[in-house]
Motif scaffolding. Structure first.
Motif, PDB file in Angstrom:
ATOM      1  N   GLY A  48     -65.773  31.680 -27.920  1.00 48.85           N
ATOM      2  CA  GLY A  48     -66.993  31.034 -28.409  1.00 48.85           C
ATOM      3  C   GLY A  48     -67.888  30.551 -27.293  1.00 48.85           C
ATOM      4  N   GLY A  49     -67.684  31.062 -26.087  1.00 46.60           N
ATOM      5  CA  GLY A  49     -68.452  30.631 -24.918  1.00 46.60           C
ATOM      6  C   GLY A  49     -69.873  31.153 -24.891  1.00 46.60           C
ATOM      7  N   LYS A  50     -70.587  30.807 -23.823  1.00 44.80           N
ATOM      8  CA  LYS A  50     -72.015  31.137 -23.695  1.00 44.80           C
ATOM      9  C   LYS A  50     -72.287  32.406 -22.900  1.00 44.80           C
ATOM     10  CE  LYS A  50     -73.525  27.522 -25.943  1.00 44.80           C
ATOM     11  NZ  LYS A  50     -74.183  27.691 -27.269  1.00 44.80           N
ATOM     12  N   ARG A  51     -71.235  33.040 -22.346  1.00 42.18           N
ATOM     13  CA  ARG A  51     -71.465  34.301 -21.617  1.00 42.18           C
ATOM     14  C   ARG A  51     -70.499  35.377 -22.116  1.00 42.18           C
ATOM     15  NH1 ARG A  51     -69.578  33.992 -15.318  1.00 42.18           N
ATOM     16  NH2 ARG A  51     -69.048  36.158 -15.754  1.00 42.18           N
ATOM     17  N   GLN A  52     -70.552  35.578 -23.442  1.00 45.91           N
ATOM     18  CA  GLN A  52     -69.674  36.546 -24.083  1.00 45.91           C
ATOM     19  C   GLN A  52     -70.282  37.961 -24.081  1.00 45.91           C
ATOM     20  OE1 GLN A  52     -66.322  35.944 -25.693  1.00 45.91           O
ATOM     21  NE2 GLN A  52     -66.696  34.591 -23.945  1.00 45.91           N
ATOM     22  N   SER A  53     -69.388  38.925 -24.192  1.00 48.24           N
ATOM     23  CA  SER A  53     -69.758  40.346 -24.209  1.00 48.24           C
ATOM     24  C   SER A  53     -69.116  41.009 -25.429  1.00 48.24           C
ATOM     25  CB  SER A  53     -69.261  41.031 -22.929  1.00 48.24           C
ATOM     26  OG  SER A  53     -69.839  40.455 -21.788  1.00 48.24           O
ATOM     27  N   THR A 226     -76.685  45.202 -14.866  1.00 45.43           N
ATOM     28  CA  THR A 226     -75.593  44.291 -14.542  1.00 45.43           C
ATOM     29  C   THR A 226     -75.908  42.902 -15.082  1.00 45.43           C
ATOM     30  OG1 THR A 226     -74.209  43.393 -12.742  1.00 45.43           O
ATOM     31  CG2 THR A 226     -76.541  43.766 -12.245  1.00 45.43           C
ATOM     32  N   TYR A 227     -74.878  42.207 -15.530  1.00 45.91           N
ATOM     33  CA  TYR A 227     -75.051  40.854 -16.053  1.00 45.91           C
ATOM     34  C   TYR A 227     -73.691  40.146 -16.046  1.00 45.91           C
ATOM     35  CZ  TYR A 227     -72.833  42.013 -20.542  1.00 45.91           C
ATOM     36  OH  TYR A 227     -71.922  42.364 -21.514  1.00 45.91           O
ATOM     37  N   PRO A 228     -73.668  38.807 -16.088  1.00 48.30           N
ATOM     38  CA  PRO A 228     -72.407  38.064 -16.160  1.00 48.30           C
ATOM     39  C   PRO A 228     -71.921  37.983 -17.604  1.00 48.30           C
ATOM     40  CG  PRO A 228     -74.236  36.523 -15.975  1.00 48.30           C
ATOM     41  CD  PRO A 228     -74.833  37.907 -15.900  1.00 48.30           C
ATOM     42  N   GLY A 229     -70.649  38.334 -17.817  1.00 45.80           N
ATOM     43  CA  GLY A 229     -70.143  38.346 -19.182  1.00 45.80           C
ATOM     44  C   GLY A 229     -68.665  38.051 -19.268  1.00 45.80           C
ATOM     45  N   SER A 230     -68.033  38.653 -20.262  1.00 45.97           N
ATOM     46  CA  SER A 230     -66.633  38.339 -20.567  1.00 45.97           C
ATOM     47  C   SER A 230     -65.871  39.601 -20.920  1.00 45.97           C
ATOM     48  CB  SER A 230     -66.568  37.370 -21.757  1.00 45.97           C
ATOM     49  OG  SER A 230     -66.888  38.068 -22.965  1.00 45.97           O
ATOM     50  N   THR A 241     -68.157  40.501 -14.168  1.00 42.91           N
ATOM     51  CA  THR A 241     -69.461  41.053 -13.813  1.00 42.91           C
ATOM     52  C   THR A 241     -69.511  42.449 -14.420  1.00 42.91           C
ATOM     53  OG1 THR A 241     -69.625  39.822 -11.736  1.00 42.91           O
ATOM     54  CG2 THR A 241     -70.978  41.818 -11.939  1.00 42.91           C
ATOM     55  N   TRP A 242     -70.445  42.652 -15.327  1.00 40.12           N
ATOM     56  CA  TRP A 242     -70.581  43.947 -15.987  1.00 40.12           C
ATOM     57  C   TRP A 242     -71.529  44.848 -15.223  1.00 40.12           C
ATOM     58  CZ3 TRP A 242     -68.048  46.157 -19.998  1.00 40.12           C
ATOM     59  CH2 TRP A 242     -67.218  45.328 -20.758  1.00 40.12           C
ATOM     60  N   ILE A 243     -71.151  46.111 -15.109  1.00 43.02           N
ATOM     61  CA  ILE A 243     -72.024  47.160 -14.590  1.00 43.02           C
ATOM     62  C   ILE A 243     -72.027  48.253 -15.640  1.00 43.02           C
ATOM     63  CG2 ILE A 243     -72.357  48.892 -12.780  1.00 43.02           C
ATOM     64  CD1 ILE A 243     -70.860  46.882 -10.901  1.00 43.02           C
ATOM     65  N   VAL A 244     -73.149  48.432 -16.306  1.00 45.94           N
ATOM     66  CA  VAL A 244     -73.238  49.337 -17.450  1.00 45.94           C
ATOM     67  C   VAL A 244     -74.122  50.527 -17.094  1.00 45.94           C
ATOM     68  CG1 VAL A 244     -73.837  49.558 -19.884  1.00 45.94           C
ATOM     69  CG2 VAL A 244     -72.955  47.377 -19.019  1.00 45.94           C
ATOM     70  N   TYR A 245     -73.517  51.688 -17.020  1.00 47.35           N
ATOM     71  CA  TYR A 245     -74.238  52.932 -16.718  1.00 47.35           C
ATOM     72  C   TYR A 245     -74.920  53.408 -17.985  1.00 47.35           C
ATOM     73  CZ  TYR A 245     -74.918  57.735 -14.979  1.00 47.35           C
ATOM     74  OH  TYR A 245     -75.451  58.931 -14.585  1.00 47.35           O
ATOM     75  N   GLU A 246     -76.240  53.564 -17.949  1.00 51.91           N
ATOM     76  CA  GLU A 246     -76.978  53.773 -19.192  1.00 51.91           C
ATOM     77  C   GLU A 246     -77.041  55.222 -19.667  1.00 51.91           C
ATOM     78  OE1 GLU A 246     -81.007  52.486 -18.692  1.00 51.91           O
ATOM     79  OE2 GLU A 246     -81.419  53.847 -17.040  1.00 51.91           O
ATOM     80  N   THR A 247     -76.721  56.191 -18.827  1.00 52.34           N
ATOM     81  CA  THR A 247     -76.816  57.601 -19.215  1.00 52.34           C
ATOM     82  C   THR A 247     -75.491  58.077 -19.803  1.00 52.34           C
ATOM     83  OG1 THR A 247     -78.416  58.039 -17.450  1.00 52.34           O
ATOM     84  CG2 THR A 247     -77.317  59.947 -18.427  1.00 52.34           C
ATOM     85  N   PRO A 248     -75.463  58.456 -21.077  1.00 47.93           N
ATOM     86  CA  PRO A 248     -74.199  58.880 -21.693  1.00 47.93           C
ATOM     87  C   PRO A 248     -73.652  60.164 -21.079  1.00 47.93           C
ATOM     88  CG  PRO A 248     -75.842  58.305 -23.367  1.00 47.93           C
ATOM     89  CD  PRO A 248     -76.563  58.392 -22.055  1.00 47.93           C
ATOM     90  N   ILE A 249     -72.325  60.253 -21.072  1.00 51.87           N
ATOM     91  CA  ILE A 249     -71.605  61.443 -20.641  1.00 51.87           C
ATOM     92  C   ILE A 249     -71.230  62.222 -21.899  1.00 51.87           C
ATOM     93  CG2 ILE A 249     -69.528  62.281 -19.470  1.00 51.87           C
ATOM     94  CD1 ILE A 249     -69.528  59.534 -17.969  1.00 51.87           C
ATOM     95  N   PRO A 250     -71.438  63.534 -21.938  1.00 50.87           N
ATOM     96  CA  PRO A 250     -71.071  64.287 -23.152  1.00 50.87           C
ATOM     97  C   PRO A 250     -69.560  64.402 -23.333  1.00 50.87           C
ATOM     98  CG  PRO A 250     -71.915  65.777 -21.458  1.00 50.87           C
ATOM     99  CD  PRO A 250     -72.126  64.390 -20.945  1.00 50.87           C
TER     100      PRO A 250
END
Length: 288
Positions: A48-53, A226-230, A241-250
Motif C-alpha cells: 500500500g506504499g506510495k511507489r508501487q508498480s 526509468t522510474y522508482p518503484g516496487s 529502479t525500473w528500466i522499461v524498454y518500450e519497443t516490443p519483441i515479437p
C-alpha cells in the motif's frame, strides 16, 4: 488412554494439513483470492506504499523529464552460454536462472545507475488475451507478455540483503507481442522445456538446450523509461529502479500459448499481472 493419545495425534495432523492447505490456497490465489490484489496490503503493508508498480507510462519521447544517460555496459556473461538453466514454476510465474560453472554472473551498469547490478533471475507475466498480458502500459497500450530481468546491487551480498534497500534492485522490463511467423530459437528452447515443469514439481533443474540469455533480453541503450518503484508481487518491496524498454519483441502465438498452458495446472496462473498503480509524486524519465 491409548485412544485419547491416538485421537490427539489425528487432531494435530489434521490441523497441520489444514494450515498447509490454507497457505497453499493463499499462494495459488495470489491474483484471484477474495479481494484480489487489493487485499495484499492486509498481509504485506508495503503493497500500500506510495511507489508501487506497475504504472502507466508515456512513451520515452513524450516523458516530461528526459535525460541522455550514458550507454549501459554489460559484461560478456549475457552473451555466454550457461552450463544450464534452473527452471522454477511457482505460485505466480515461470522463472529461469542461468547457472555458470565458473561462478561468474551477468551484470551491468550505466544509464541512470550508479552501481553495478547482478542478474538474479528472469520471469514472465502474461494473460489469456494478447492485448492485456503485461503489467506496465505505454501510451495506454499493453503488450501480450512482459519479462522481468531482476538484478541486485553488487554492493550487497545477495538479493535477500538488497531487498530492503532503496537502491537494492533493478528490474529491466521487456514487452513481447504475439505475432505470426516469428522465429526465435531461444524462446523455442525455453518453452519446449516447459514439459518438465507442467507436472507437479515446482523447482526443476534441467539441462535444456542452452543459449545466451541475451537472446531473450537484448541489450538496450535508448528507447526506455526509468522510474522508482516496487516489486509487482508481495512483499511489494519499494527497492526497485525500473528500466522499461518500450519497443516490443515479437513472440510466436505457439510460444505464448505454451505459457498459457500453465493455467490448466494452476487455474490462478492465467492472468498473472498486477493492475496499474498510482504514480503519486514520482518522476518518470525517458531516454528516447
Amino acid at each position: 488412554m491409548a485412544r485419547t493419545s491416538t485421537s490427539l495425534i489425528y487432531r494435530i495432523i489434521s490441523l497441520i494439513l489444514l494450515i498447509f492447505l490454507y497457505e497453499t490456497i493463499g499462494e495459488e490465489n495470489l491474483y484471484h483470492s477474495s479481494g484480489g490484489t487489493a487485499s495484499w496490503v492486509n498481509t504485506y503493508k508495503e503493497c500500500g506504499g506510495k511507489r508501487q508498480s506497475p504504472i502507466s507510462l508515456p512513451s520515452a519521447a513524450k516523458a516530461k523529464a528526459q535525460e541522455k544517460f550514458p550507454k549501459f555496459e554489460r559484461n560478456n556473461m549475457y552473451d555466454s552460454i550457461p552450463d544450464f538453466y534452473k527452471l522454477t514454476k511457482n505460485y505466480h510465474t515461470i522463472q529461469m536462472e542461468p547457472r555458470f560453472g565458473s561462478g561468474d554472473r551477468p551484470n551491468f551498469t550505466g544509464g541512470p545507475l550508479h552501481n553495478t547490478y547482478i542478474l538474479e533471475q528472469l520471469h514472465f507475466h502474461w494473460a489469456a488475451e494478447d492485448e492485456d498480458g503485461c503489467e506496465h502500459s505505454v501510451d495506454g497500450r499493453k503488450a501480450s507478455m512482459e519479462a522481468h530481468a531482476v538484478h541486485f546491487n553488487s554492493k550487497y551480498n545477495n538479493i535477500g540483503d538488497a531487498l530492503s534497500k532503496s537502491d537494492g534492485l533493478v528490474v529491466v522490463a521487456y514487452f513481447y507481442n504475439a505475432s505470426d511467423d516469428v522465429k526465435n530459437s531461444a524462446m523455442d528452447a525455453l518453452t519446449n522445456s516447459f514439459a518438465y515443469i507442467y507436472g507437479g514439481k515446482t523447482n526443476v533443474t534441467k539441462k535444456t538446450k542452452r543459449f545466451p540469455i541475451s537472446k531473450l533480453i537484448p541489450e538496450i541503450h535508448h528507447g526506455y523509461l526509468t522510474y522508482p518503484g516496487s516489486l509487482t508481487t508481495p512483499p511489494c518491496s519499494e527497492s526497485v529502479t525500473w528500466i522499461v524498454y518500450e519497443t516490443p519483441i515479437p513472440i510466436s502465438h505457439k510460444n505464448i500459448g505454451r505459457f498459457r498452458e500453465f493455467y490448466k495446472i494452476n487455474p490462478y496462473l492465467k492472468n498473472n499481472f498486477r493492475p496499474l498503480q498510482e504514480l503519486n509524486d514520482r518522476v518518470i524519465i525517458g531516454r528516447p
